[in-house]
Write a protein that holds these residues in place. Structure first.
Motif, PDB file in Angstrom:
ATOM      1  N   GLY A   1     -14.918   2.031  -4.488  1.00 55.44           N
ATOM      2  CA  GLY A   1     -16.175   1.532  -5.863  1.00 55.44           C
ATOM      3  C   GLY A   1     -16.399   2.480  -6.655  1.00 55.44           C
ATOM      4  O   GLY A   1     -16.461   3.779  -6.116  1.00 55.44           O
ATOM      5  N   GLY A   2     -18.086   2.871  -6.962  1.00 59.61           N
ATOM      6  CA  GLY A   2     -18.127   3.681  -7.744  1.00 59.61           C
ATOM      7  C   GLY A   2     -18.962   4.488  -7.047  1.00 59.61           C
ATOM      8  O   GLY A   2     -18.739   5.742  -7.287  1.00 59.61           O
ATOM      9  N   GLU A   3     -19.696   4.243  -5.831  1.00 61.16           N
ATOM     10  CA  GLU A   3     -20.059   5.589  -5.506  1.00 61.16           C
ATOM     11  C   GLU A   3     -18.704   5.928  -4.766  1.00 61.16           C
ATOM     12  O   GLU A   3     -19.103   7.176  -4.343  1.00 61.16           O
ATOM     13  CB  GLU A   3     -21.350   4.654  -4.484  1.00 61.16           C
ATOM     14  N   ILE A   4     -18.397   5.516  -4.333  1.00 59.29           N
ATOM     15  CA  ILE A   4     -16.897   6.080  -3.041  1.00 59.29           C
ATOM     16  C   ILE A   4     -16.521   6.981  -3.954  1.00 59.29           C
ATOM     17  O   ILE A   4     -16.440   8.248  -3.648  1.00 59.29           O
ATOM     18  CB  ILE A   4     -16.435   4.839  -2.569  1.00 59.29           C
ATOM     19  N   VAL A   5     -16.091   6.319  -5.765  1.00 61.75           N
ATOM     20  CA  VAL A   5     -15.304   6.604  -6.034  1.00 61.75           C
ATOM     21  C   VAL A   5     -16.072   8.432  -6.928  1.00 61.75           C
ATOM     22  O   VAL A   5     -15.614   9.630  -7.208  1.00 61.75           O
ATOM     23  CB  VAL A   5     -14.713   6.646  -7.407  1.00 61.75           C
TER      24      VAL A   5
END
Length: 184
Positions: A144-148
């Motif tokens: 997801g956004g935070e992981i990426v």
């Protein structure tokens, strides 16, 4: 509060743990595919947990996942999945474990097509954070956004790992991270 300031305000073992990551790893480019994959594994496993938990377990992750060897992880069997689910040293989440194994297989395909995981990343650079997130979600599991965002900041593809007044920021600039080369 930025990570740079937060680390400076920590004390004892907690500070030592975070400072080692902050000063020597966070934001510095990685050129080894297995280490790149290892960082992605850690970021995926951090979802919903503190980064401190992951830092404390990093060696256990490295041991459990064969030193982040992409080829070995891509060949994991159901027995390996069960072994990982039983390993108290790592995050025992079936979705995260399955994602790691499937992502290793995906990286092998990218290596065949682009020569390496790093070259796949370079091929797509520069992208905005939103474009990176869309690409990762299309390509990998459990991203997801935070992981990426954290993954790409942590390996020098997106800016923001350090404050401009942090001495490590200036050390990273010497390594010519990709975000600095494109003027992001």
């Amino acid at each position: 509060m930025s990570y740079c300031n937060a680390v400076e305000n920590m004390t004892g073992d907690r500070r030592a743990l975070h400072k080692a990551y902050h000063d020597f790893l966070y934001g510095f480019p990685i050129h080894d595919d297995n280490e790149l994959f290892g960082r992605l594994i850690l970021e995926i496993n951090q979802a919903g947990l503190s980064w401190e938990t992951i830092l404390k377990k990093e060696q256990a992750f490295r041991n459990a996942y064969d030193n982040y060897d992409i080829k070995k992880i891509a060949a994991y069997t159901e027995n390996d999945r069960e072994r990982l689910l039983a390993d108290a040293g790592i995050i025992r989440n079936r979705l995260k474990i399955n994602a790691t194994i499937e992502n290793a297989k995906t990286i092998q395909k990218l290596q065949k097509e682009y020569g390496s995981f790093e070259k796949w990343l370079e091929h797509h650079h520069p992208l905005s954070k939103e474009e990176w997130v869309k690409l990762f979600k299309k390509t990998f599991k459990f991203t997801g956004g935070e992981i990426v965002n954290e993954f790409l900041m942590s390996i020098g593809y997106l800016p923001g790992a350090h404050d401009a007044d942090c001495k490590i920021y200036h050390e990273i600039l010497k390594t010519e991270p990709l975000w600095a080369q494109t003027g992001n």
